[in-house]
Design an enzyme around this catalytic site. Structure first.
Site, mmCIF file in Angstrom:
data_model
loop_
_atom_site.group_PDB
_atom_site.id
_atom_site.type_symbol
_atom_site.label_atom_id
_atom_site.label_comp_id
_atom_site.label_asym_id
_atom_site.label_seq_id
_atom_site.Cartn_x
_atom_site.Cartn_y
_atom_site.Cartn_z
ATOM 1 N N HIS A 259 -27.943 58.241 30.310
ATOM 2 C CA HIS A 259 -27.983 59.396 30.598
ATOM 3 C C HIS A 259 -26.043 59.952 30.064
ATOM 4 C CE1 HIS A 259 -26.810 57.140 34.646
ATOM 5 N NE2 HIS A 259 -25.858 57.586 34.479
ATOM 6 N N ASP A 287 -33.549 55.695 30.211
ATOM 7 C CA ASP A 287 -32.110 55.463 30.481
ATOM 8 C C ASP A 287 -31.275 54.074 29.948
ATOM 9 O OD1 ASP A 287 -29.879 56.011 33.474
ATOM 10 O OD2 ASP A 287 -29.923 56.197 31.281
ATOM 11 N N GLY A 367 -19.407 55.970 38.180
ATOM 12 C CA GLY A 367 -18.812 56.422 37.511
ATOM 13 C C GLY A 367 -19.158 55.032 36.826
ATOM 14 N N SER A 369 -21.711 53.967 36.358
ATOM 15 C CA SER A 369 -23.354 53.526 35.841
ATOM 16 C C SER A 369 -23.079 53.345 34.105
ATOM 17 C CB SER A 369 -23.348 55.697 35.334
ATOM 18 O OG SER A 369 -24.117 55.654 36.293
ATOM 19 N N SER A 384 -27.836 52.216 36.115
ATOM 20 C CA SER A 384 -28.568 53.584 36.257
ATOM 21 C C SER A 384 -28.634 54.045 37.211
ATOM 22 C CB SER A 384 -30.486 53.267 35.345
ATOM 23 O OG SER A 384 -31.123 54.825 35.693
#
Length: 415
Positions: A259, A287, A367, A369, A384
Protein backbone atom coordinates in the site's frame (compact mmCIF):
# COMPACT_ATOMS: atom_id res chain seq x y z
CA UNK A 1 -2.26 7.67 2.81
CA UNK A 2 -4.06 6.98 6.02
CA UNK A 3 -6.96 4.74 5.28
CA UNK A 4 -9.97 4.15 7.50
CA UNK A 5 -13.03 1.95 7.62
CA UNK A 6 -14.98 -0.27 9.98
CA UNK A 7 -14.33 -3.85 10.92
CA UNK A 8 -16.72 -5.89 13.06
CA UNK A 9 -15.66 -9.26 14.42
CA UNK A 10 -18.03 -12.08 15.20
CA UNK A 11 -17.57 -11.53 18.92
CA UNK A 12 -18.16 -7.79 18.66
CA UNK A 13 -16.47 -4.64 17.39
CA UNK A 14 -12.73 -4.32 17.68
CA UNK A 15 -10.68 -1.24 16.81
CA UNK A 16 -8.06 -1.75 14.15
CA UNK A 17 -6.08 0.53 11.87
CA UNK A 18 -3.85 -0.03 8.89
CA UNK A 19 -0.55 1.76 8.89
CA UNK A 20 -0.51 3.45 5.54
CA UNK A 21 1.84 6.25 4.65
CA UNK A 22 2.71 9.61 6.09
CA UNK A 23 1.80 12.52 3.87
CA UNK A 24 4.47 15.17 3.52
CA UNK A 25 3.61 18.86 3.18
CA UNK A 26 4.14 20.57 -0.16
CA UNK A 27 7.09 22.98 -0.31
CA UNK A 28 6.25 25.89 1.96
CA UNK A 29 3.01 24.21 3.00
CA UNK A 30 1.74 22.70 6.18
CA UNK A 31 0.70 19.18 7.02
CA UNK A 32 -2.94 18.65 7.78
CA UNK A 33 -4.38 15.87 9.90
CA UNK A 34 -6.72 13.64 7.99
CA UNK A 35 -9.61 12.77 10.29
CA UNK A 36 -10.65 9.11 9.97
CA UNK A 37 -14.22 8.58 8.88
CA UNK A 38 -16.54 6.95 11.36
CA UNK A 39 -14.29 7.94 14.22
CA UNK A 40 -17.29 7.88 16.56
CA UNK A 41 -17.58 4.14 16.04
CA UNK A 42 -15.58 1.83 18.21
CA UNK A 43 -14.86 -0.55 15.33
CA UNK A 44 -12.48 1.71 13.42
CA UNK A 45 -10.15 0.24 10.81
CA UNK A 46 -7.31 2.49 9.76
CA UNK A 47 -4.78 1.36 7.22
CA UNK A 48 -1.45 1.28 8.93
CA UNK A 49 0.36 2.19 5.76
CA UNK A 50 3.12 3.05 8.06
CA UNK A 51 4.68 4.51 5.09
CA UNK A 52 3.77 8.10 5.44
CA UNK A 53 1.98 9.34 8.50
CA UNK A 54 -0.49 12.19 8.54
CA UNK A 55 0.62 14.63 11.14
CA UNK A 56 -1.39 17.64 12.14
CA UNK A 57 -1.70 20.56 14.44
CA UNK A 58 -3.25 18.60 17.26
CA UNK A 59 -0.46 16.05 17.38
CA UNK A 60 2.43 18.14 16.14
CA UNK A 61 5.42 18.53 18.39
CA UNK A 62 5.53 21.95 20.08
CA UNK A 63 8.02 24.40 18.59
CA UNK A 64 11.37 24.50 20.34
CA UNK A 65 11.67 27.09 23.05
CA UNK A 66 14.11 29.90 22.34
CA UNK A 67 17.48 29.41 23.92
CA UNK A 68 18.18 31.58 26.91
CA UNK A 69 21.00 34.06 26.91
CA UNK A 70 22.84 31.93 29.43
CA UNK A 71 22.55 28.76 27.35
CA UNK A 72 25.85 27.12 26.35
CA UNK A 73 27.20 27.87 22.87
CA UNK A 74 26.47 24.35 21.68
CA UNK A 75 25.37 20.92 22.80
CA UNK A 76 27.85 18.55 24.35
CA UNK A 77 27.59 16.37 21.25
CA UNK A 78 28.64 19.20 18.95
CA UNK A 79 31.51 20.20 21.21
CA UNK A 80 32.68 16.59 21.33
CA UNK A 81 32.60 16.41 17.53
CA UNK A 82 34.62 19.64 17.20
CA UNK A 83 37.22 18.28 19.60
CA UNK A 84 37.39 14.97 17.78
CA UNK A 85 37.38 16.23 14.18
CA UNK A 86 39.17 19.59 14.48
CA UNK A 87 41.55 18.72 17.31
CA UNK A 88 40.25 21.49 19.58
CA UNK A 89 40.20 21.60 23.35
CA UNK A 90 36.78 22.06 24.98
CA UNK A 91 37.53 25.72 25.68
CA UNK A 92 38.82 26.35 22.15
CA UNK A 93 35.76 24.65 20.67
CA UNK A 94 33.42 27.02 22.52
CA UNK A 95 35.56 30.03 21.56
CA UNK A 96 35.50 28.92 17.93
CA UNK A 97 31.71 28.72 17.89
CA UNK A 98 31.33 32.17 19.44
CA UNK A 99 33.78 33.66 16.94
CA UNK A 100 31.97 32.04 14.00
CA UNK A 101 28.64 33.40 15.20
CA UNK A 102 30.07 36.91 15.46
CA UNK A 103 31.76 36.61 12.06
CA UNK A 104 28.49 35.57 10.45
CA UNK A 105 26.79 38.69 11.76
CA UNK A 106 29.62 40.93 10.52
CA UNK A 107 29.62 39.30 7.08
CA UNK A 108 25.99 40.22 6.43
CA UNK A 109 26.63 43.89 7.09
CA UNK A 110 29.96 43.89 5.26
CA UNK A 111 28.35 42.44 2.13
CA UNK A 112 25.84 45.29 2.01
CA UNK A 113 28.58 47.86 2.62
CA UNK A 114 30.80 46.43 -0.14
CA UNK A 115 28.02 46.53 -2.71
CA UNK A 116 29.16 45.69 -6.22
CA UNK A 117 32.80 45.43 -5.12
CA UNK A 118 32.04 42.42 -2.91
CA UNK A 119 34.34 39.57 -3.91
CA UNK A 120 33.24 36.94 -1.39
CA UNK A 121 34.20 36.19 2.20
CA UNK A 122 35.51 33.44 4.45
CA UNK A 123 36.19 32.72 8.12
CA UNK A 124 39.88 32.63 9.07
CA UNK A 125 40.41 30.09 11.90
CA UNK A 126 43.77 31.62 12.82
CA UNK A 127 42.45 35.12 13.49
CA UNK A 128 38.88 33.96 14.18
CA UNK A 129 37.62 36.84 12.04
CA UNK A 130 35.72 37.15 8.79
CA UNK A 131 37.76 38.16 5.74
CA UNK A 132 35.95 40.13 3.04
CA UNK A 133 37.33 40.34 -0.50
CA UNK A 134 36.86 43.68 -2.28
CA UNK A 135 37.51 44.83 -5.83
CA UNK A 136 37.47 48.48 -4.73
CA UNK A 137 40.23 49.45 -2.23
CA UNK A 138 38.26 52.57 -1.32
CA UNK A 139 35.77 50.36 0.52
CA UNK A 140 38.36 48.77 2.82
CA UNK A 141 38.18 51.24 5.69
CA UNK A 142 34.40 51.11 5.88
CA UNK A 143 34.37 47.30 5.90
CA UNK A 144 37.18 47.08 8.46
CA UNK A 145 35.25 49.40 10.75
CA UNK A 146 32.57 46.72 10.95
CA UNK A 147 35.04 44.24 12.47
CA UNK A 148 36.18 42.41 9.32
CA UNK A 149 39.56 41.94 7.72
CA UNK A 150 39.83 42.75 4.01
CA UNK A 151 41.64 41.62 0.89
CA UNK A 152 41.71 43.41 -2.47
CA UNK A 153 40.96 41.11 -5.41
CA UNK A 154 40.44 41.39 -9.16
CA UNK A 155 37.07 39.68 -9.68
CA UNK A 156 33.78 40.38 -7.93
CA UNK A 157 31.66 37.59 -6.49
CA UNK A 158 29.01 38.36 -9.10
CA UNK A 159 31.52 37.91 -11.92
CA UNK A 160 32.70 34.59 -10.48
CA UNK A 161 29.13 33.39 -10.11
CA UNK A 162 28.45 34.20 -13.76
CA UNK A 163 31.55 32.29 -14.84
CA UNK A 164 30.49 29.30 -12.77
CA UNK A 165 26.96 29.44 -14.24
CA UNK A 166 28.45 29.23 -17.74
CA UNK A 167 30.35 26.09 -16.73
CA UNK A 168 27.09 24.60 -15.48
CA UNK A 169 25.86 24.53 -19.07
CA UNK A 170 28.74 22.26 -20.16
CA UNK A 171 28.83 18.47 -20.10
CA UNK A 172 31.85 17.32 -18.13
CA UNK A 173 33.76 14.04 -18.63
CA UNK A 174 34.07 11.57 -15.76
CA UNK A 175 37.57 12.77 -15.01
CA UNK A 176 36.19 16.12 -13.83
CA UNK A 177 35.03 15.82 -10.23
CA UNK A 178 33.27 19.21 -10.09
CA UNK A 179 33.68 22.99 -9.92
CA UNK A 180 32.91 25.79 -7.50
CA UNK A 181 33.61 29.44 -6.72
CA UNK A 182 36.48 29.85 -4.23
CA UNK A 183 36.60 33.41 -2.81
CA UNK A 184 40.02 32.82 -1.28
CA UNK A 185 41.49 32.09 -4.72
CA UNK A 186 39.18 34.65 -6.36
CA UNK A 187 38.56 32.05 -9.02
CA UNK A 188 36.33 29.24 -10.20
CA UNK A 189 38.08 26.03 -9.14
CA UNK A 190 37.70 23.02 -11.44
CA UNK A 191 38.61 19.83 -9.59
CA UNK A 192 39.88 16.95 -11.71
CA UNK A 193 40.72 13.37 -10.80
CA UNK A 194 44.49 13.21 -10.54
CA UNK A 195 44.88 10.14 -12.74
CA UNK A 196 42.66 11.70 -15.43
CA UNK A 197 44.15 15.20 -15.48
CA UNK A 198 46.06 14.80 -18.73
CA UNK A 199 43.44 12.89 -20.69
CA UNK A 200 42.18 14.65 -23.83
CA UNK A 201 38.61 14.94 -22.51
CA UNK A 202 39.64 16.59 -19.25
CA UNK A 203 42.13 18.92 -20.92
CA UNK A 204 39.46 19.98 -23.42
CA UNK A 205 36.98 20.69 -20.65
CA UNK A 206 39.46 22.79 -18.69
CA UNK A 207 40.38 24.75 -21.82
CA UNK A 208 36.72 25.42 -22.53
CA UNK A 209 36.14 26.43 -18.89
CA UNK A 210 38.94 29.01 -19.06
CA UNK A 211 37.22 30.77 -21.94
CA UNK A 212 34.30 31.49 -19.58
CA UNK A 213 36.23 33.24 -16.80
CA UNK A 214 39.01 32.86 -14.22
CA UNK A 215 39.65 29.16 -13.60
CA UNK A 216 42.06 27.37 -11.29
CA UNK A 217 42.58 23.61 -11.51
CA UNK A 218 42.73 21.48 -8.37
CA UNK A 219 43.17 17.74 -8.04
CA UNK A 220 41.29 15.00 -6.20
CA UNK A 221 42.53 11.48 -5.57
CA UNK A 222 39.30 9.85 -6.76
CA UNK A 223 35.97 10.73 -8.37
CA UNK A 224 33.11 11.71 -6.04
CA UNK A 225 30.31 9.28 -5.19
CA UNK A 226 27.05 9.59 -3.32
CA UNK A 227 26.74 8.63 0.32
CA UNK A 228 23.19 7.43 0.04
CA UNK A 229 24.26 4.27 1.87
CA UNK A 230 22.65 0.87 1.86
CA UNK A 231 19.05 -0.23 2.08
CA UNK A 232 18.63 -0.90 5.79
CA UNK A 233 15.54 -2.38 7.39
CA UNK A 234 13.49 0.24 9.24
CA UNK A 235 14.97 3.20 7.35
CA UNK A 236 12.53 5.65 5.72
CA UNK A 237 11.89 6.07 2.03
CA UNK A 238 9.48 8.33 0.14
CA UNK A 239 7.01 7.83 -2.67
CA UNK A 240 5.31 11.02 -3.79
CA UNK A 241 4.17 12.66 -0.59
CA UNK A 242 4.17 9.42 1.40
CA UNK A 243 6.83 8.10 3.78
CA UNK A 244 7.18 4.37 4.41
CA UNK A 245 9.85 2.10 5.87
CA UNK A 246 12.19 -0.43 4.28
CA UNK A 247 11.46 -4.04 5.15
CA UNK A 248 14.43 -6.20 4.16
CA UNK A 249 17.21 -6.00 1.62
CA UNK A 250 17.03 -8.49 -1.21
CA UNK A 251 19.52 -8.85 -4.02
CA UNK A 252 18.65 -5.95 -6.30
CA UNK A 253 16.55 -3.92 -3.88
CA UNK A 254 14.22 -4.31 -0.93
CA UNK A 255 10.77 -5.53 0.05
CA UNK A 256 8.13 -3.40 1.74
CA UNK A 257 4.36 -2.92 2.00
CA UNK A 258 2.22 -2.85 -1.14
CA UNK A 259 0.00 0.00 0.00
CA UNK A 260 3.06 2.29 0.06
CA UNK A 261 3.12 2.63 -3.71
CA UNK A 262 2.00 1.11 -7.03
CA UNK A 263 4.20 -0.65 -9.57
CA UNK A 264 6.19 1.91 -11.53
CA UNK A 265 6.24 4.52 -8.75
CA UNK A 266 9.55 6.28 -8.15
CA UNK A 267 11.18 6.03 -4.72
CA UNK A 268 13.41 8.56 -2.94
CA UNK A 269 15.78 7.60 -0.15
CA UNK A 270 16.13 9.03 3.34
CA UNK A 271 18.26 11.87 1.92
CA UNK A 272 15.78 12.76 -0.82
CA UNK A 273 17.90 11.35 -3.65
CA UNK A 274 16.53 9.04 -6.34
CA UNK A 275 16.61 5.54 -4.88
CA UNK A 276 14.62 3.12 -7.00
CA UNK A 277 11.31 2.03 -8.52
CA UNK A 278 8.44 -0.20 -7.43
CA UNK A 279 8.79 -3.22 -9.72
CA UNK A 280 5.81 -5.04 -8.24
CA UNK A 281 3.10 -4.15 -5.74
CA UNK A 282 -0.04 -5.88 -4.48
CA UNK A 283 -2.74 -4.38 -2.23
CA UNK A 284 -5.39 -5.35 -1.20
CA UNK A 285 -5.52 -9.14 -1.33
CA UNK A 286 -1.87 -8.97 -0.33
CA UNK A 287 0.20 -6.17 1.15
CA UNK A 288 3.66 -6.51 -0.29
CA UNK A 289 5.94 -4.86 -2.83
CA UNK A 290 9.40 -5.12 -4.37
CA UNK A 291 11.51 -2.00 -5.00
CA UNK A 292 14.58 -2.22 -7.24
CA UNK A 293 17.37 0.24 -6.42
CA UNK A 294 19.50 2.51 -8.60
CA UNK A 295 23.27 2.81 -8.74
CA UNK A 296 24.64 4.68 -5.76
CA UNK A 297 22.59 2.49 -3.40
CA UNK A 298 23.38 -1.02 -2.31
CA UNK A 299 21.71 -3.69 -0.22
CA UNK A 300 22.74 -4.43 3.35
CA UNK A 301 21.60 -7.44 5.47
CA UNK A 302 20.83 -5.22 8.45
CA UNK A 303 17.79 -4.07 10.43
CA UNK A 304 18.15 -0.84 12.41
CA UNK A 305 18.03 -1.04 16.19
CA UNK A 306 17.71 2.76 16.40
CA UNK A 307 20.03 2.91 19.42
CA UNK A 308 17.70 0.78 21.53
CA UNK A 309 19.80 -2.28 20.64
CA UNK A 310 22.70 -2.84 18.26
CA UNK A 311 21.61 -3.08 14.62
CA UNK A 312 20.58 -6.63 13.78
CA UNK A 313 22.18 -8.77 11.09
CA UNK A 314 19.73 -10.77 9.00
CA UNK A 315 20.86 -14.38 8.65
CA UNK A 316 17.76 -16.07 7.25
CA UNK A 317 13.97 -16.16 7.19
CA UNK A 318 12.98 -19.14 9.33
CA UNK A 319 9.40 -18.55 10.46
CA UNK A 320 8.90 -17.96 14.19
CA UNK A 321 6.06 -19.88 15.87
CA UNK A 322 3.03 -18.38 17.59
CA UNK A 323 4.05 -17.21 21.04
CA UNK A 324 7.62 -16.42 19.99
CA UNK A 325 9.10 -13.02 20.68
CA UNK A 326 9.31 -10.70 17.72
CA UNK A 327 10.48 -7.12 17.16
CA UNK A 328 9.71 -4.42 14.63
CA UNK A 329 11.82 -1.59 13.19
CA UNK A 330 10.18 1.41 11.56
CA UNK A 331 10.99 4.99 10.66
CA UNK A 332 8.37 6.55 12.97
CA UNK A 333 8.37 4.60 16.24
CA UNK A 334 11.78 2.95 15.74
CA UNK A 335 12.26 -0.33 17.67
CA UNK A 336 9.48 -2.17 19.53
CA UNK A 337 8.95 -5.80 20.50
CA UNK A 338 6.15 -8.19 21.45
CA UNK A 339 4.99 -11.70 20.59
CA UNK A 340 3.44 -13.55 17.66
CA UNK A 341 -0.30 -13.85 18.37
CA UNK A 342 -1.61 -15.65 15.29
CA UNK A 343 -0.99 -16.63 11.69
CA UNK A 344 -2.83 -16.89 8.40
CA UNK A 345 -5.26 -14.16 9.44
CA UNK A 346 -7.42 -12.23 7.01
CA UNK A 347 -7.53 -8.52 7.83
CA UNK A 348 -10.38 -6.56 6.29
CA UNK A 349 -9.14 -3.06 5.60
CA UNK A 350 -11.39 -0.42 4.10
CA UNK A 351 -9.72 -0.99 0.73
CA UNK A 352 -10.38 -4.72 0.90
CA UNK A 353 -9.29 -7.87 2.66
CA UNK A 354 -5.65 -8.91 2.96
CA UNK A 355 -4.98 -12.62 3.52
CA UNK A 356 -2.34 -14.80 5.19
CA UNK A 357 -1.25 -12.11 7.64
CA UNK A 358 0.55 -12.71 10.93
CA UNK A 359 -0.76 -10.90 14.01
CA UNK A 360 1.52 -9.59 16.76
CA UNK A 361 1.30 -7.64 20.00
CA UNK A 362 3.85 -5.12 18.73
CA UNK A 363 2.73 -1.49 18.43
CA UNK A 364 3.20 0.70 15.35
CA UNK A 365 2.13 4.05 13.91
CA UNK A 366 1.86 5.87 10.61
CA UNK A 367 5.15 5.90 8.72
CA UNK A 368 6.19 2.48 10.04
CA UNK A 369 4.45 0.71 7.12
CA UNK A 370 6.65 -1.68 5.22
CA UNK A 371 9.17 -1.87 8.07
CA UNK A 372 10.93 -4.98 9.31
CA UNK A 373 9.57 -7.68 11.61
CA UNK A 374 12.45 -9.83 12.86
CA UNK A 375 12.80 -12.63 15.41
CA UNK A 376 16.35 -13.05 16.62
CA UNK A 377 18.32 -12.84 13.37
CA UNK A 378 15.53 -14.25 11.20
CA UNK A 379 13.45 -12.01 8.91
CA UNK A 380 9.71 -12.48 9.44
CA UNK A 381 7.77 -9.96 7.38
CA UNK A 382 6.87 -6.37 6.48
CA UNK A 383 4.55 -4.19 8.55
CA UNK A 384 1.05 -3.79 7.13
CA UNK A 385 -1.49 -2.43 9.63
CA UNK A 386 -3.01 -2.68 13.04
CA UNK A 387 -4.71 -0.72 15.76
CA UNK A 388 -3.61 1.42 18.70
CA UNK A 389 -0.28 3.22 18.97
CA UNK A 390 3.01 3.06 20.81
CA UNK A 391 1.81 5.27 23.67
CA UNK A 392 -1.18 3.21 24.76
CA UNK A 393 -0.38 -0.10 23.06
CA UNK A 394 -1.97 -2.03 20.23
CA UNK A 395 -1.55 -4.87 17.77
CA UNK A 396 -0.12 -5.10 14.26
CA UNK A 397 -0.16 -7.45 11.30
CA UNK A 398 2.65 -8.22 8.91
CA UNK A 399 2.89 -9.89 5.53
CA UNK A 400 5.27 -12.88 5.84
CA UNK A 401 8.54 -12.26 4.01
CA UNK A 402 8.86 -15.74 2.52
CA UNK A 403 5.63 -15.24 0.60
CA UNK A 404 7.03 -12.02 -0.87
CA UNK A 405 10.31 -13.64 -1.85
CA UNK A 406 8.46 -16.45 -3.60
CA UNK A 407 6.04 -14.14 -5.37
CA UNK A 408 8.76 -12.03 -7.02
CA UNK A 409 11.51 -14.66 -7.22
CA UNK A 410 13.76 -12.70 -4.86
CA UNK A 411 16.71 -13.75 -2.71
CA UNK A 412 16.99 -12.32 0.78
CA UNK A 413 20.30 -10.58 1.43
CA UNK A 414 21.75 -12.35 4.47
CA UNK A 415 24.93 -11.99 6.48
Amino acid sequence: MDLSSQCRYRNGPRPVRTLSGVRLPPPGGSVKRIIPLGSSLTALLLTLGLGATHTGTANAAPPPEPASASAPAASAGLLDALQRDLGLTPARAEERLRAEKAATAVEKTARRTAGGSYGGSWFDPASERIVVALTDPAKEDRVRALGADTRVVRHSAAALDRAKARLDTLTAPEGVAGWHVDPRRNSVVVTVVRAERDTPAVRAFVAKARTNGPVTVAEAATAPRTYAAGTVGGDPYYTGNVRCSIGFSVHGGFVTAGHCGPAGAAVRGWDGSAMGTFQGSSFPGNDYAYVSIHSGWWTVPVVLGWGAIPDRLVRGSAEAPVGASICRSGSTTKWHCGTVLGKNETVNYSQGAVHQMTKTSVCAQGGDSGGSFISGDQAQGVTSGGWGNCSTGGQTWFQPVNEILGRYGLTLHTA
